[in-house]
Scaffold this motif. Structure first.
Motif, short mmCIF file in Angstrom:
data_model
loop_
_atom_site.label_atom_id
_atom_site.label_comp_id
_atom_site.label_asym_id
_atom_site.label_seq_id
_atom_site.Cartn_x
_atom_site.Cartn_y
_atom_site.Cartn_z
N PRO A 72 5.79 18.07 -12.34
CA PRO A 72 7.16 17.55 -12.21
C PRO A 72 7.41 16.76 -10.94
N PHE A 73 6.80 17.15 -9.83
CA PHE A 73 7.07 16.46 -8.58
C PHE A 73 6.43 15.07 -8.55
N ARG A 74 5.21 14.98 -9.04
CA ARG A 74 4.55 13.67 -9.11
C ARG A 74 5.24 12.77 -10.12
N LEU A 75 5.68 13.38 -11.21
CA LEU A 75 6.42 12.60 -12.20
C LEU A 75 7.74 12.11 -11.62
N ALA A 76 8.41 12.95 -10.86
CA ALA A 76 9.68 12.55 -10.25
C ALA A 76 9.48 11.40 -9.27
N ALA A 77 8.38 11.43 -8.53
CA ALA A 77 8.11 10.36 -7.57
C ALA A 77 7.95 9.02 -8.30
N PHE A 78 7.30 9.07 -9.46
CA PHE A 78 7.18 7.85 -10.26
C PHE A 78 8.52 7.47 -10.85
N GLY A 79 9.23 8.44 -11.40
CA GLY A 79 10.49 8.17 -12.09
C GLY A 79 11.55 7.58 -11.18
N LEU A 80 11.65 8.07 -9.96
CA LEU A 80 12.67 7.56 -9.04
C LEU A 80 12.45 6.09 -8.72
N LYS A 81 11.20 5.69 -8.70
CA LYS A 81 10.90 4.27 -8.44
C LYS A 81 11.10 3.43 -9.70
N ILE A 125 8.61 19.14 -21.22
CA ILE A 125 8.44 19.72 -19.89
C ILE A 125 7.18 19.14 -19.25
N PRO A 126 7.30 18.49 -18.10
CA PRO A 126 6.12 17.88 -17.47
C PRO A 126 5.22 18.91 -16.80
N ARG A 183 0.84 -1.20 0.00
CA ARG A 183 0.00 0.00 0.00
C ARG A 183 0.88 1.26 0.00
N THR A 184 1.93 1.26 0.81
CA THR A 184 2.81 2.42 0.87
C THR A 184 3.45 2.72 -0.48
N LEU A 185 3.81 1.66 -1.20
CA LEU A 185 4.45 1.82 -2.50
C LEU A 185 3.47 2.30 -3.56
N PHE A 186 2.29 1.68 -3.63
CA PHE A 186 1.42 1.91 -4.77
C PHE A 186 0.30 2.92 -4.56
N GLU A 187 -0.14 3.15 -3.34
CA GLU A 187 -1.28 4.03 -3.14
C GLU A 187 -1.06 5.43 -3.71
N PRO A 188 0.07 6.11 -3.44
CA PRO A 188 0.26 7.44 -4.03
C PRO A 188 0.42 7.41 -5.55
N LEU A 189 1.03 6.35 -6.08
CA LEU A 189 1.21 6.25 -7.53
C LEU A 189 -0.13 6.08 -8.24
N VAL A 190 -0.97 5.23 -7.68
CA VAL A 190 -2.29 5.02 -8.27
C VAL A 190 -3.12 6.30 -8.18
N ARG A 191 -3.04 6.98 -7.06
CA ARG A 191 -3.80 8.22 -6.87
C ARG A 191 -3.35 9.31 -7.85
N ASN A 192 -2.04 9.42 -8.08
CA ASN A 192 -1.52 10.51 -8.90
C ASN A 192 -1.43 10.18 -10.38
N TRP A 193 -1.74 8.96 -10.76
CA TRP A 193 -1.57 8.54 -12.15
C TRP A 193 -2.25 9.45 -13.18
N PRO A 194 -3.49 9.91 -12.95
CA PRO A 194 -4.13 10.76 -13.97
C PRO A 194 -3.38 12.06 -14.25
N GLN A 195 -2.53 12.49 -13.33
CA GLN A 195 -1.77 13.73 -13.55
C GLN A 195 -0.47 13.50 -14.32
N ILE A 196 -0.06 12.23 -14.48
CA ILE A 196 1.22 11.96 -15.15
C ILE A 196 1.12 10.96 -16.29
N ASP A 197 -0.06 10.38 -16.51
CA ASP A 197 -0.14 9.28 -17.48
C ASP A 197 0.21 9.71 -18.90
N THR A 198 -0.21 10.90 -19.33
CA THR A 198 0.09 11.31 -20.70
C THR A 198 1.59 11.55 -20.89
N HIS A 199 2.30 11.89 -19.81
CA HIS A 199 3.75 12.07 -19.93
C HIS A 199 4.46 10.72 -19.95
#
Length: 475
Positions: free
Chosen positions: A151-160, A147-148, A123-139
């Protein structure tokens, strides 16, 4: 002299990206011609009676998390053109020899609960990613060099996602969740300990929690047919049985978009491309191939695991370590005796796939690029391992080795269904390092296949972004 009337744009290849490009341009009022070398449209979205009459098998793609996750495909009224998705109760199961299994559900809560002591970590790993996906999916599902908007939500996904599957697996303790994660990571077709191997696994898992891993009623051909019907309803033109071997084969148009591999683009366009661009295309690397099997079955596959019996997709390979070892062997040019097997059982949920009371089985394993080794027995052994008695259910078998896969679809170079290896070197520069990966070095010529971002899968995003680049450049 051309035998065709003049068009604004011509699209070569009717896979998901070619259809998406054609639709996007036709929606803007252009006159678009879509050409397909085969007798039926669809590329990797075809369904055929490969074994016995009445048994309908998906020739390549079968389960479609990216189809329902794609921002482009979701924007189209495909349900009005006959497309219906069926959602299995269990998205994916990863069984073990004792009958236990890891399981992915559309509900993140259910998956976390099923994961037992790993539930909190999951849950800790995926809950924020699933929640934020609509803001980063097209990127994520498009060109990376832009340019995203978030950027911060994208960076959270990218680092993982830049981490290896092995690094992410270290967060989990249970055999079941580690195995489930291994099976999803193996879709990347690179070793599980390699950087970026977790990227595709994150996308697939998030897509599953957002919208499921559904199967199209009647087969994957249903997606292609719906896209084609919608395109034609807009006034678009489709010609099948039309192979393009050189640019001179094409009618006059202001733009030509190729849903072909980098290797094919070189062959077709030749000296129209700059020497630097040709050099880059020649360096484009292809990854593992696949050995594919379709079965006509007398009854459902008798998996020991209840979760596996309810799953649309079943990953067969045992522990994380066993899956990782098998995929590493393939990467090194070997054929593991116990390969990781991706298995789908569409007829459990869609009775149109087989005659009454009968069923279909769909499976493939990874093999070295270009391999012609027959992996039939190794795959059957893996299914039998987790479903004793499976052999006795087989009525007929059809196989594709990598050479036959490439003959079926020339985009699958050496059996690589991803359009090129998705490693860290080719994550951002598919198929060449350019500000726009869809624009070639020649004016009016574009590439929109799985060899461009975001890579393989039935999502159409490469075609959509290529078409948007055409509109910006020319129209």
């Amino acid at each position: 002299m051309s035998l065709y009337p003049s068009y604004d744009a011509v699209v070569v290849g009717s896979g998901p990206n070619g259809l998406a490009a054609a639709i996007t341009l036709q929606q803007r009022g252009l006159q678009v011609l879509l050409l397909e070398a085969k007798g039926t449209i669809g590329g990797g979205m075809r369904t055929a009676e490969l074994t016995l009459p009445g048994f309908h098998h998906d020739v390549c793609s079968a389960v479609h998390p990216m189809g329902v996750a794609s921002p482009f495909l979701r924007s189209l009224p495909l349900q009005d053109f006959g497309l219906e998705y069926i959602h299995p109760e269990v998205l994916a199961a990863h069984p073990f020899d004792d009958g236990s299994a890891g399981a992915l559900y559309q509900s993140l809560d259910t998956t976390a609960i099923y994961s037992g002591t790993d539930g909190k970590a999951y849950r800790t790993l995926f809950e924020p990613l699933v929640r934020n996906w609509p803001q980063i999916d097209t990127h994520i599902l498009g060109p990376m060099l832009k340019i995203p908007a978030n950027p911060f939500r994208l960076a959270a996904f990218g680092l993982k996602s830049l981490q290896s599957g092995k690094q992410i697996a270290a967060r989990f303790q249970t055999r079941e969740l580690r195995g489930l994660w291994a099976g999803i990571v193996a879709h990347s077709m690179i070793p599980l300990e390699n950087l970026t191997s977790s990227a595709i696994a994150f996308v697939l898992t998030i897509a599953g929690h957002r919208r499921g891993w559904p199967i199209p009623k009647g087969g994957s051909q249903s997606i292609a047919n719906a896209l084609a019907s919608y395109f034609q309803s807009l006034g678009g033109t489709i010609r099948t049985h039309t192979e393009v071997q050189m640019l001179d084969d094409l009618p006059d148009a202001k733009a030509v978009l190729f849903d072909v591999s980098a290797k094919q683009l070189l062959t077709i366009c030749g000296n129209r491309l700059s020497s630097l661009y040709r050099w880059q295309l020649k360096r484009h690397k292809y990854g593992m191939g696949v050995f594919k099997i379709d079965w006509a079955l007398s009854e459902p596959v008798p998996f020991r695991s209840e979760a596996a019996r309810k799953a649309g997709t079943v990953h067969l390979g045992g522990t994380f370590e066993e899956v990782a070892n098998g995929e590493r062997q393939v990467w090194q040019g070997k054929h593991p005796t116990k390969p990781f097997v991706l298995f789908a059982q569409q007829s459990i949920f869609d009775d149109s796939r087989a005659p009454g009371g009968k069923h279909t089985g769909w499976a493939y394993c990874h093999v070295p690029n270009g391999s012609t080794k027959d992996m039939t027995q190794a795959i059957i052994d893996q299914v039998e391992r987790f479903a004793p008695g499976f052999r006795d259910t087989i009525l007929a078998t059809h196989t594709f080795n990598t050479t036959e896969m490439e003959t079926y679809n020339p985009n699958y170079i050496g059996g690589d269904i991803n359009g090129g290896v998705v490693n860290i070197a080719q994550l951002f520069n598919r198929p060449a390092l350019r500000f726009s990966p869809y624009r070639t070095s020649a004016k009016g010529i574009y590439i929109c296949s799985a060899s461009t971002p975001p890579g393989g899968g039935v999502h159409g995003m490469g075609g959509y972004y290529a078409a948007m680049q055409v509109l910006k450049d020319i129209f």
